[in-house]
Design a protein around this motif. Structure first.
Motif, mmCIF file in Angstrom:
data_model
loop_
_atom_site.group_PDB
_atom_site.id
_atom_site.type_symbol
_atom_site.label_atom_id
_atom_site.label_comp_id
_atom_site.label_asym_id
_atom_site.label_seq_id
_atom_site.Cartn_x
_atom_site.Cartn_y
_atom_site.Cartn_z
ATOM 1 N N LEU A 256 -42.361 -21.410 15.050
ATOM 2 C CA LEU A 256 -43.059 -20.422 14.933
ATOM 3 C C LEU A 256 -44.668 -20.440 15.337
ATOM 4 O O LEU A 256 -45.437 -21.562 16.921
ATOM 5 C CB LEU A 256 -44.098 -21.209 13.007
ATOM 6 N N LYS A 257 -45.381 -19.359 15.933
ATOM 7 C CA LYS A 257 -46.690 -19.255 16.963
ATOM 8 C C LYS A 257 -47.883 -19.739 16.680
ATOM 9 O O LYS A 257 -48.547 -19.814 15.670
ATOM 10 C CB LYS A 257 -47.082 -18.077 16.981
ATOM 11 N N TRP B 233 -48.655 -19.444 12.805
ATOM 12 C CA TRP B 233 -48.067 -17.800 12.114
ATOM 13 C C TRP B 233 -47.350 -17.715 11.559
ATOM 14 O O TRP B 233 -46.509 -18.882 11.642
ATOM 15 C CB TRP B 233 -48.304 -16.699 12.888
ATOM 16 N N VAL B 234 -47.664 -17.574 10.061
ATOM 17 C CA VAL B 234 -46.325 -17.224 9.871
ATOM 18 C C VAL B 234 -46.138 -15.786 9.147
ATOM 19 O O VAL B 234 -46.608 -15.330 7.582
ATOM 20 C CB VAL B 234 -45.898 -18.005 7.859
ATOM 21 N N GLY B 235 -45.970 -14.678 9.814
ATOM 22 C CA GLY B 235 -46.140 -13.540 9.469
ATOM 23 C C GLY B 235 -47.481 -13.024 10.167
ATOM 24 O O GLY B 235 -48.155 -13.516 10.612
ATOM 25 N N PHE C 34 -41.367 -29.818 15.021
ATOM 26 C CA PHE C 34 -40.714 -29.210 13.889
ATOM 27 C C PHE C 34 -41.001 -28.137 13.876
ATOM 28 O O PHE C 34 -39.880 -27.122 13.524
ATOM 29 C CB PHE C 34 -40.581 -29.851 12.330
ATOM 30 N N TYR C 35 -42.109 -27.662 13.290
ATOM 31 C CA TYR C 35 -42.594 -26.637 13.353
ATOM 32 C C TYR C 35 -42.797 -25.284 14.432
ATOM 33 O O TYR C 35 -42.830 -24.302 14.022
ATOM 34 C CB TYR C 35 -44.355 -26.582 12.581
ATOM 35 N N LYS C 36 -43.097 -25.673 15.253
ATOM 36 C CA LYS C 36 -43.543 -24.883 16.449
ATOM 37 C C LYS C 36 -41.760 -24.795 17.249
ATOM 38 O O LYS C 36 -41.841 -23.248 17.441
ATOM 39 C CB LYS C 36 -44.711 -25.121 17.373
#
Length: 183
Positions: free
Chosen positions: A88-89, A107-109, A81-83
């Motif tokens: 997202l990295k 990472w999120v920003g 889901f997230y990656k």
């Protein structure tokens, strides 16, 4: 928690209140002061009452939000889901083998999400349909409509912001509420 109080000051005329405001310029060394002005009519003359509300600044130096911890039941499903879906990295510099549970840092920003594969104490049922009315993590994005298309293609349920601003709310595979707001 900030300490707040209101100090009583003598009644001031409009001109002396202006002079008092000019003298109370904030100092970088002094606590932050908020000046409140109230007009009061006392029979024949209108006077101004000035009050100061002082909020103590923390002396330990808040810099930013570093990361948000999110519990997940299955790390692989959450990484999908997230990656994979959200893009997202992974932060390879964060430890994954030093904790007594599996996890990942994404990472999120300049901040991160810490996925933690642990039992979730929150109920999965009975939560509000709209994630904005539940505990949630908000991620700033550039284009809500593109994310909406991504969710539509992936079959992810979502709701749009109830206030009309460009934001979308969804839940991850473990029911954690996420807000994506357009900046």
């Amino acid at each position: 928690m900030a300490t707040r109080f209101v100090a009583s000051l003598p009644l001031l005329s409009a001109s002396s209140a202006a002079a008092a405001r000019a003298q109370s310029a904030p100092s970088t060394a002094a606590p932050r002061r908020v000046r409140t002005r109230l007009s009061v009519s006392t029979g024949g003359e209108q006077q101004v009452i000035a009050a100061q509300e002082q909020a103590q600044e923390p002396d330990y130096g808040v810099v930013s939000l570093h990361h948000v911890g999110i519990l997940c039941e299955n790390l692989e499903r959450s990484m999908a889901f997230y990656k994979d879906l959200l893009g997202l990295k992974v932060n390879p510099a964060r430890p994954t083998d030093k904790l007594p549970y599996r996890g990942a840092w994404l990472w999120v920003g300049s901040e991160m999400i810490h996925l933690m594969e642990l039992p979730n104490p929150d109920p999965l049922t009975g939560r509000p349909e709209h994630g904005g009315r539940d505990r949630h993590t908000c991620i700033a994005i550039k284009d809500v409509l593109k994310l909406k298309e991504t969710f539509d293609k992936a079959g992810i349920s979502y709701t749009l912001s109830k206030s009309g601003r460009p934001a979308i709310f969804a839940r991850d595979p473990d029911g954690n509420a996420l807000e994506f707001t357009q900046v």
